[in-house]
Design a protein around this motif. Sequence first.
Motif: not given
Length: 335
Positions: A46-53, A55-68
Amino acid sequence: MSKAAVRITKDLSHPETAGKYHRVICMTGKNKGLCYYLTNKRVIMGRSEKVDIQIIDTKSSREHMELVKVGKDYVLTDLGSQNGVYVNDLKVKQHKLKNGDKIIVGSTVFKFSFIDVMPLVVVEDDEDDEDEDDEYELEEEFEEKKKPSKKKKKAKEDPAAKRKKLIYGVVALAVVMMMLPTDENKPVAKKKTEASTPFVEGERAKRIVRSTLEKEIASKVKAYIHRGRREAREKNYFRAMEEFNLALMLDPTNGDAAFHMNKAKQRLDEKVEAMFLQATKSKDALKFNQALGTYCAIYKLLKDYPEDERFKEADSNVKDMAYKIGKEESENHCF
């Protein structure tokens, strides 16, 4: 989020250590070229700096998706993002990732890969030992020859007996020479013809046809993408999407076509949304003629897609505005 969930590197070569690896490579955007090896069972993007990967994109949410990780595979899940997730050219809520899948968020594209590095098998070389054994045997043979013979020398043979043995030897040699085949009677060795078998020729022809076909497909895909980008620059988004769709029909895994298809869809959505906003402002200001013109523009833009909810909404508003300015219901208000 814990940074231990991924290992980040710019080295795109395959790992040397044996094992099974899952990785995500950023193909576009500010993080282009970064490679993320998934080392945890759950990875957040996601866009947040605290996520694992990130995404530097204005269309991205802070926590956009997860890979499980489920079993041996990773499953992508949309975490209720505003703009959604596309895998290759399809919008998904949940998707089991396969090797080579393109994950698209806004204008940012990631590539998912699975790498299986097999362990190296070391084979010991015994040639040196064999050479040493051969040298040892030759030395023994040489030493044996140097040793004096223990056999007693025979007495000198009688000259008549000697001549007799010589005659027998000459006769035996003549008989052997007669029995040997002459050059005329020797079987002629069949020369290996350079002509290949029909099977080999068929496989070679198939490879040539396949290679030619792949080149033609690649050329057509490139032409469709070029025309689509030109139509998109001229804001003919539907025509652009048709060209990108033709490219994806020929090459479903083409990341360039999928990226531009997604971008054209986003631009079209933004354009229609802006037109609806303008029409609503005109309607609220009681400028019904202006609102009718804007709703008609949306109607014409989407007329080839009557099942689209936005087309139905524009058609309803056209009739409403026409009624408010006193036009008859039988008139075609937009043409």
